[in-house]
Design a protein around this motif. Structure first.
Motif, PDB file in Angstrom:
ATOM      1  N   VAL A 211       0.710  -1.234  -0.116  1.00 55.43           N
ATOM      2  CA  VAL A 211      -0.233   0.036  -0.183  1.00 55.43           C
ATOM      3  C   VAL A 211       0.860   1.358  -0.122  1.00 55.43           C
ATOM      4  CG1 VAL A 211      -1.604   1.646   1.116  1.00 55.43           C
ATOM      5  CG2 VAL A 211      -1.899  -1.242   1.492  1.00 55.43           C
ATOM      6  N   HIS A 212       2.001   1.338   0.209  1.00 54.17           N
ATOM      7  CA  HIS A 212       2.530   2.516   1.153  1.00 54.17           C
ATOM      8  C   HIS A 212       3.641   3.164  -0.507  1.00 54.17           C
ATOM      9  CE1 HIS A 212       1.402   3.400   4.810  1.00 54.17           C
ATOM     10  NE2 HIS A 212       1.673   2.531   5.054  1.00 54.17           N
ATOM     11  N   LYS A 214       3.790   2.868  -3.934  1.00 54.69           N
ATOM     12  CA  LYS A 214       2.960   2.962  -4.785  1.00 54.69           C
ATOM     13  C   LYS A 214       2.948   2.327  -5.850  1.00 54.69           C
ATOM     14  CE  LYS A 214       0.802   7.137  -2.775  1.00 54.69           C
ATOM     15  NZ  LYS A 214      -0.283   6.200  -2.796  1.00 54.69           N
ATOM     16  N   THR A 242      -6.495  -1.513   5.532  1.00 55.98           N
ATOM     17  CA  THR A 242      -5.804  -0.106   5.425  1.00 55.98           C
ATOM     18  C   THR A 242      -7.484   0.594   5.109  1.00 55.98           C
ATOM     19  OG1 THR A 242      -5.077  -0.856   3.240  1.00 55.98           O
ATOM     20  CG2 THR A 242      -3.328  -0.813   5.027  1.00 55.98           C
ATOM     21  N   ASP A 246      -8.107   1.937  -1.082  1.00 57.83           N
ATOM     22  CA  ASP A 246      -6.135   1.798  -1.101  1.00 57.83           C
ATOM     23  C   ASP A 246      -6.036   0.392  -1.372  1.00 57.83           C
ATOM     24  OD1 ASP A 246      -5.771   4.506  -1.258  1.00 57.83           O
ATOM     25  OD2 ASP A 246      -5.190   3.938   1.049  1.00 57.83           O
ATOM     26  N   ASN A 247      -6.763  -0.425  -0.425  1.00 60.59           N
ATOM     27  CA  ASN A 247      -6.075  -1.771  -0.208  1.00 60.59           C
ATOM     28  C   ASN A 247      -7.211  -2.423  -1.784  1.00 60.59           C
ATOM     29  OD1 ASN A 247      -6.189  -4.413   1.093  1.00 60.59           O
ATOM     30  ND2 ASN A 247      -7.262  -3.531   2.495  1.00 60.59           N
ATOM     31  N   LYS A 249      -7.775  -1.058  -4.550  1.00 67.96           N
ATOM     32  CA  LYS A 249      -6.305  -0.587  -5.910  1.00 67.96           C
ATOM     33  C   LYS A 249      -5.205  -1.527  -5.512  1.00 67.96           C
ATOM     34  CE  LYS A 249      -7.863   4.421  -5.913  1.00 67.96           C
ATOM     35  NZ  LYS A 249      -7.415   5.536  -5.356  1.00 67.96           N
TER      36      LYS A 249
END
Length: 289
Positions: A211-212, A214, A242, A246-247, A249
């Motif tokens: 996640v962090h 990109k 999260t 975001d998750n 994706k």
């Protein structure tokens, strides 16, 4: 990877110095074995695709070795029955592991497609998505159990012994056995790769990483395992570690990566399976003449 170590320790028969006038096909077989041995430590999806391709070349060479008069005479001799039986048993073992790998990939792919389908729908409900994720993770547990069972059975069956006869025949027999042992090692390693580590122990650290950062392309490729990454991302989605957007994706990205990985591995395994069948049929035909 204990089972692979057992294979390596139980049999390693390459002659240190092949005769200067060795048959060129035997020399070619030795070269294929050397190339595979040099790539044993790599364990990524791309490295396995390469290994499966090299195994196909190896067994294509094995088929040529089986056409040599020396090989056919040695296989036909009654006093070599024990080693011929080991070659036949070994071919079945490799085929069994290939089947397990193919079944594991197919089951994972089917559940993955169902998950992709629900993510593509507009307005899917969170409960429906969570249920589909849990279904996928439950399927992965079934796959993992089947793989571990197959590996345990294989570990108990591996009984290769070294052939002792005249130098040329010994070299030929031992290299045929090493070809099978190498095939077992690669297929075994592939099954461990598909199985992946226990997701609960690595899930959150891996999800955080995905996640962090990109782009997944910047991750350390030497440790890349698309199956483990998919499992970990789904655990993060279900447990809301999260933000949901975001998750999702991350999950969609991992699904695409996994789909490509499975496609490559399935194609490699299918081609290898055909080569293995050809080798086994050749052995049986020699025995029946």
């Amino acid at each position: 990877m204990a089972a692979s170590s057992n294979h390596k320790n139980s049999f390693h028969a390459r002659s240190n110095s092949l005769p200067s006038r060795e048959n060129p096909i035997i020399t070619q077989l030795d070269e294929h074995l050397c190339r595979l041995r040099a790539s044993e430590d790599a364990s990524t999806s791309s490295s396995f695709s390469g290994k499966l391709s090299r195994l196909q070349d190896l067994h294509d060479c094995v088929s040529k070795v089986l056409l040599l008069p020396l090989t056919q005479q040695a296989i036909a001799q009654e006093n070599n029955e024990k080693w011929v039986d080991e070659l036949l048993d070994g071919s079945l073992q490799v085929l069994d592991l290939c089947n397990t790998a193919k079944d594991s990939l197919l089951q994972t792919k089917e559940c993955m497609h169902e998950l992709q389908s629900i993510l593509r729908r507009r307005g899917y409900g969170e409960i429906g998505l969570t249920n589909e994720v849990k279904k996928y993770l439950a399927s992965r547990k079934v796959v993992r159990r089947a793989i571990h069972k197959a590996l345990k059975v294989m570990q108990n069956k591996c009984t290769f012994a070294t052939f002792n006869g005249d130098h040329e025949t010994t070299t030929m027999f031992n290299m045929l056995k090493e070809a099978q042992t190498t095939s077992l090692n690669v297929t075994e390693s592939l099954l461990f790769f598909v199985s992946g580590p226990k997701t609960k122990s690595v899930g959150w650290s891996l999800v955080s990483k995905l996640v962090h950062h990109k782009t997944v392309a910047s991750a350390d490729q030497t440790d890349r395992n698309e199956f483990a990454e998919m499992d970990a991302a789904l655990i993060g989605l279900v447990e809301h570690r999260t933000s949901k957007s975001d998750n999702i994706k991350v999950v969609q990205s991992q699904l695409e990566n996994l789909e490509l990985c499975i496609q490559d591995l399935e194609e490699g395994l299918e081609c290898l399976f055909r080569h293995l069948i050809k080798t086994r049929v050749s052995l049986l035909n020699i025995l029946n003449h």
